[in-house]
Design a protein around this motif. Structure first.
Motif, mmCIF file in Angstrom:
data_model
loop_
_atom_site.group_PDB
_atom_site.id
_atom_site.type_symbol
_atom_site.label_atom_id
_atom_site.label_comp_id
_atom_site.label_asym_id
_atom_site.label_seq_id
_atom_site.Cartn_x
_atom_site.Cartn_y
_atom_site.Cartn_z
ATOM 1 N N ILE A 2 -2.919 -7.589 5.052
ATOM 2 C CA ILE A 2 -1.988 -8.054 6.084
ATOM 3 C C ILE A 2 -2.504 -9.358 6.679
ATOM 4 N N GLY A 128 -1.015 -1.172 9.430
ATOM 5 C CA GLY A 128 -1.095 -1.604 8.044
ATOM 6 C C GLY A 128 -2.477 -2.130 7.699
ATOM 7 N N GLN A 211 3.965 -0.472 9.783
ATOM 8 C CA GLN A 211 4.170 -1.752 9.118
ATOM 9 C C GLN A 211 3.260 -1.853 7.904
ATOM 10 N N SER A 212 3.762 -2.434 6.812
ATOM 11 C CA SER A 212 2.993 -2.645 5.588
ATOM 12 C C SER A 212 2.557 -1.295 5.014
ATOM 13 N N ALA A 213 1.249 -1.066 4.833
ATOM 14 C CA ALA A 213 0.807 0.258 4.375
ATOM 15 C C ALA A 213 1.201 1.335 5.376
ATOM 16 N N ALA A 239 7.493 -2.565 4.307
ATOM 17 C CA ALA A 239 6.807 -1.682 3.353
ATOM 18 C C ALA A 239 6.986 -2.225 1.939
ATOM 19 N N GLU A 301 -3.053 -3.602 -3.947
ATOM 20 C CA GLU A 301 -3.192 -2.424 -3.100
ATOM 21 C C GLU A 301 -3.815 -1.316 -3.955
#
Length: 521
Positions: A2, A128, A211-213, A239, A301
């Motif tokens: 991030i 995240g 948010q994100s992960a 995501a 990831e």
């Protein structure tokens, strides 16, 4: 990873510092001492699980015991979970890491100090960081103004990361079964539901968001039957839904590489357990730079949940279409240039057309010709902008459209760049809406640095999010000037966060129709 901002530093040095007063809350576990500022009450580092060390490493989290008659000091941010060094200035990274890291932070308005006050809606945020970086106490999450202006209780949770949170070797009695970070999240959410009333929150009005992960995690809880009693609605932010979860077979290569780095025999789990977390993190940093799967996206990831058919029953885009229960109200959305940070971080030098072609061939294989026909090289000097566009669409926006068409009540696109000098050395994000750029606006955590336009965007976002937490409708109860229409069949209008706000329709329709045909696997 991030995008992490220089404005963290600015926020740290520009917040109004007042003489903080201690405040005590009584919970079923014992008393908690936090502190209050002129605008909010803050409780840092409340444990929700026993420390996952020694025999509890790579085990399901164990609920915390009562600490009464002792009093818990919740005035200092907890250590972050172990993680490799951040690729940003050190001041922006967690100062302290420890395996003893299963804590949560709570922000409440001052109004919750009254026993007669009405319980407030609760929002639980899952942070995240690629499932392997950052923590719940970063300055970007300093939400005193947010809770004060919106009247909600806000909780940030930490969970185990990277190898310590997601390594999976198999399902045998001595194996490392994986998904510990997800189980940590589950236990933290359950702790909040059982205890948030002591902090002035309503345990029956919980909004889960991330948010994100953290967005992937929220999506997973959203489509998991066991989690339905613990929240009433959800918000999924940025995501990367195209990035797949691993199978146990796909964790074999990372496990072999870890064994090599720790000088353990393959399958010698006892040797893994004897290693210090410092040595494990050193190994993780090395493995991060290796190819561990034919799934190219796992390079970005690498330590993801494992499909164990118990905690995680499949890929998110499959699960959302195969639920056996009614889906809850949902807001979902992405940013206009999500992938720019990752592309420019991954390729520090310009990508020439020949390299671009090789990348497209390696990623899309049998579909490479179709992708090259639609997205031919457009620069003789640098194809990174084109790669960023493709990745933003394929990894984020269009796979989110697949999820949204089944589940979303409201959809958004965030298109407002940082309007102050906030990206530091990541100059390639200046003037662009890189991954994570909405977070300071959402949490109002850098309010003093925003322009007037930025403050309007920030206030609008915070209002819509917390209206949704209060009523399941982002347009109520606080009046908004631009109504946010619901997503309905044949109507894909979305809120476009810019200044001024806009409500267009059919975001990236032609591009996403193309990617739907290519597929997201």
């Amino acid at each position: 990873m991030i995008g992490v901002f220089l404005f963290f530093i600015l926020a740290c040095f520009t917040q109004n510092i007042h003489a903080n007063r201690t405040v005590t809350v009584s919970t079923k576990y014992g008393d908690v001492v936090g502190y209050e500022t002129d605008v909010a009450r803050i409780f840092y580092g409340i444990p929700f699980a026993q420390s996952p060390v020694n025999n509890l490493r790579w085990k399901s989290p164990v609920p915390i015991d009562k600490w009464s008659p002792n009093v818990l000091n919740a005035t200092i941010p907890p250590p972050a979970c172990p993680q490799p060094p951040c690729k940003v200035p050190p001041i922006l990274c967690p100062a302290i890491v420890s395996e003893d890291c299963l804590y949560l932070n709570i922000f409440t308005p001052l109004s919750t100090q009254s026993l007669q006050s009405t319980p407030l809606p609760v929002m639980i945020f899952i942070t995240g960081g690629n499932f392997q970086f950052l923590d719940a106490s970063a300055p970007i999450y300093e939400s005193e103004r947010f809770v004060n202006t919106t009247g909600v209780v806000l909780v940030f949770i930490q969970y185990r990361l990277g190898i310590l949170g997601f390594l999976a070797t198999g399902t045998g009695p001595d194996d490392i079964k994986g998904n510990f970070g997800i189980l940590d999240q589950r236990l933290a959410i359950a702790w909040v539901k059982s205890n948030i009333d002591a902090f002035g929150g309503d345990p029956n009005e919980i909004t889960l968001f991330g948010q994100s992960a953290g967005g992937q995690s929220t999506a997973l809880h959203y489509v998991t039957n066991d989690m339905q009693p613990f929240f009433q609605r959800a918000i999924i932010q940025s995501a990367p839904l195209t990035i797949p979860f691993r199978t146990y077979l796909e964790y074999v290569t990372p496990t072999v590489l870890l064994a090599e780095q720790l000088h353990c025999a393959f399958g010698d789990i006892a040797c893994f357990r004897r290693a210090s977390f410092e040595d494990i993190i050193i190994a993780q940093e090395i493995i991060n730079n290796m190819i561990t799967s034919l799934e190219v996206l796992l390079f970005f990831e690498p330590w993801v949940p494992v499909i164990d058919n118990v905690i995680v029953r499949g890929q998110l885009l499959d699960l959302v279409y195969n639920t056996s229960f009614p889906l809850k109200q949902l807001i979902i959305g992405t940013l206009t240039e999500e992938a720019r940070f990752f592309i420019y971080e991954g390729w520090a030098k310009p990508v020439l057309p020949t390299v671009y072609g090789e990348l497209i061939l390696g990623i899309f294989r049998e579909n490479a010709v179709k992708v090259l026909e639609r997205y031919p090289p457009d620069s003789i000097f640098d194809e990174r902008p084109l790669l960023s566009r493709i990745a933003t669409q394929w990894v984020f926006a269009c796979s989110n459209r697949i999820f949204a068409r089944k589940a979303a009540s409201y959809s958004y696109v965030f298109g407002y760049p940082l309007d102050f000098d906030g990206w530091g050395n990541e100059t390639y994000c200046n003037g662009y809406v890189c991954h994570g750029a909405e977070l300071p606006y959402l949490f109002e955590s850098s309010w003093l640095n925003f322009t007037d336009a930025g403050r309007r965007v920030s206030q609008s976002m915070a209002t819509y999010w917390t209206n949704f937490a209060k009523s399941q409708d982002p347009n109520e109860p606080i009046r908004v000037l631009t109504p946010w229409p619901r997503v309905t069949t044949g109507n894909e209008k979305y809120m476009y966060f810019q200044d001024p706000l806009q409500v267009p329709e059919s975001y990236l329709k032609n591009d996403c129709d193309f990617w739907d045909k290519i597929g997201y696997k």
